[in-house]
Scaffold this motif. Structure first.
Motif, mmCIF file in Angstrom:
data_model
loop_
_atom_site.group_PDB
_atom_site.id
_atom_site.type_symbol
_atom_site.label_atom_id
_atom_site.label_comp_id
_atom_site.label_asym_id
_atom_site.label_seq_id
_atom_site.Cartn_x
_atom_site.Cartn_y
_atom_site.Cartn_z
ATOM 1 N N THR A 159 34.620 44.126 44.362
ATOM 2 C CA THR A 159 34.114 43.123 43.420
ATOM 3 C C THR A 159 32.862 42.448 43.960
ATOM 4 O O THR A 159 31.965 42.091 43.185
ATOM 5 N N LEU A 225 37.927 39.954 36.776
ATOM 6 C CA LEU A 225 36.467 39.836 36.761
ATOM 7 C C LEU A 225 35.822 40.594 35.606
ATOM 8 O O LEU A 225 34.624 40.469 35.379
ATOM 9 N N TYR A 245 33.616 36.211 43.524
ATOM 10 C CA TYR A 245 35.045 36.355 43.225
ATOM 11 C C TYR A 245 35.823 35.816 44.417
ATOM 12 O O TYR A 245 35.767 36.380 45.513
ATOM 13 N N PRO A 263 36.812 34.196 39.307
ATOM 14 C CA PRO A 263 35.360 34.093 39.445
ATOM 15 C C PRO A 263 34.956 32.623 39.533
ATOM 16 O O PRO A 263 35.483 31.787 38.795
#
Length: 414
Positions: A159, A225, A245, A263
């Motif tokens: 991420t 996300l 994140y 997030p």
């Protein structure tokens, strides 16, 4: 001393190279020869290095589990049930175990530690969190003096790579995820990464250690996300923020634990904002030392193998000195309180397809905060709110999604 290796994939190969092929300085720390003698892999045709006359690949785990000459088992298969069973069996057989499996450790932490203690063996799991970052050992050291009451960090390389690329290139989420998959930064099924399970398991392990009681993946509230868009990255930048994140846990009142994976936004100049690609950062806060931050590669062959072999070396030294660590016991009953302790300003984007959708979003936000900045552009409405409690804002967004599912929000860390 003989070692059995479960798994000959990317990380397993890295461990094999460090131990049997003398990559690095592992052998220079030893008074006796230590080698991997058997490697479990489902492919019977997989070969060890030509110069290695000791190790061989086996397809039956019994060949390792029932071998009395194997004292340490390194478990790197991944997954849940099968590897859990093998780790448990190895400990019950009197073998020390090293693993990088965050899913197994977070789910069966207390049980496996108890089995290890009952059989007078050691379970090590440094590589289960943070890849090459020595966070678990460092956390244990700080706990000798400090009460740790907060942990937060960027704990997932996939991420972080996606968000870094989106920030640098203005790309959208779906395209960046495909890129990450094509170069091996994301799995074919990326659910564990982009829906927060990977981070929550790591956060659960660290929080259990720090707070002295068991926290499991299921106790951690997670927001994925996949709703982030290029326009959110751009809008955050216009306000001077970067989207990251984050996993975050806080201990209050002695036993009340608040956890979240979601997030968030950090100011562009913050340390967290400048951790990019596969790198991770983990922050712990102690009552004596204050905040400590640990930075490094959170994934990858060499970084993770380094942590695994470091754990093996720790066990070897304990055996040599006949000095085993005191068994870890979780004595505290923790009260898992959700996300109520988290509060901050929020960024919210809602796509609008009608005046009714716009009014619905506006009225929902009005109910939780009086002061806000509003921008309407290209069939989207953007809000920057005053500080709101996380559980209140979550409930408000759920109400908005009754009319419009296409939205994204992030809490702001000032």
């Amino acid at each position: 001393m003989n070692i059995g290796l479960l798994g000959f994939g990317t990380i397993g190969t890295g461990v094999y190279e460090l131990i049997n092929l003398n990559k690095g300085r592992f052998a220079k720390n030893l008074d006796e020869k230590v080698v991997i003698t058997k490697i479990l892999d489902k492919d019977p045709n997989k070969k060890v290095a030509e110069e290695d006359k000791v190790a061989r690949v086996v397809t039956n785990p019994d060949d390792i589990m029932d071998d009395p000459e194997i004292e340490i088992v390194i478990a790197l298969l991944g997954g849940m049930d099968f590897e859990y069973g093998l780790i448990k069996r190895a400990l019950q057989s009197g073998k020390h175990v090293v693993t990088a499996n965050k899913a197994v450790i977070s789910e069966y932490f207390e049980e496996l530690l108890t089995i290890a203690a009952e059989n007078n063996v050691i379970l090590r799991y440094e590589a289960s969190v943070g890849g090459g970052i020595p966070i678990i050992g460092s956390l244990k050291e700080e706990l000798k003096i400090n009460r740790v009451n907060e942990i937060k960090g960027i704990l997932n390389g996939t991420t972080n790579f996606i968000l870094s690329k989106m920030t640098e290139e203005g790309a959208d989420f779906a395209d960046t995820l495909k890129l990450a998959q094509s170069i091996g930064f994301a799995e074919a099924d990326p659910t564990a990464d982009i829906e927060g399970y990977d981070v929550s398991r790591k956060l659960a392990i660290l929080s259990s250690l720090a707070y002295g009681g068991i926290i499991k993946d299921e106790d951690v509230r997670k927001r994925g996300l996949s709703d982030v868009r290029a326009v959110d990255i751009e809008m955050a930048g216009d306000y001077g923020y970067i989207i990251k994140y984050l996993g975050h846990s806080v201990l209050k009142e002695g036993n009340q634990v608040y956890t979240t994976v979601e997030p968030v936004m950090f100011k562009e100049a913050s340390i967290m904002s400048n951790v990019n690609s596969e790198f991770n950062i983990i922050s712990i806060v102690g009552d004596i030392i204050g905040e400590l931050q640990f930075y490094g590669k959170g994934a990858g062959k060499d970084a993770t193998a380094n942590a695994v072999v470091g754990d093996a070396l720790y066990i070897i030294n304990c055996i040599k000195d006949n000095n085993f660590p005191k068994p870890l016991v979780f004595r505290k009953q923790l009260d898992k309180k959700g996300v109520g302790a988290f509060k901050g300003k929020y960024y919210l984007r809602v796509d609008i397809d009608s005046h009714e959708t716009f009014e619905h979003a506006l009225n929902a936000v009005d109910e939780v905060c009086a002061r806000k900045n509003i921008i309407v552009s290209d069939n989207r409405v953007f809000f920057m709110t005053e500080p709101v409690e996380a559980d209140v804002f979550d409930a408000m967004v759920a109400k908005i999604k009754e009319k419009q599912s296409e939205c994204f929000y992030a809490r702001i860390y000032e």
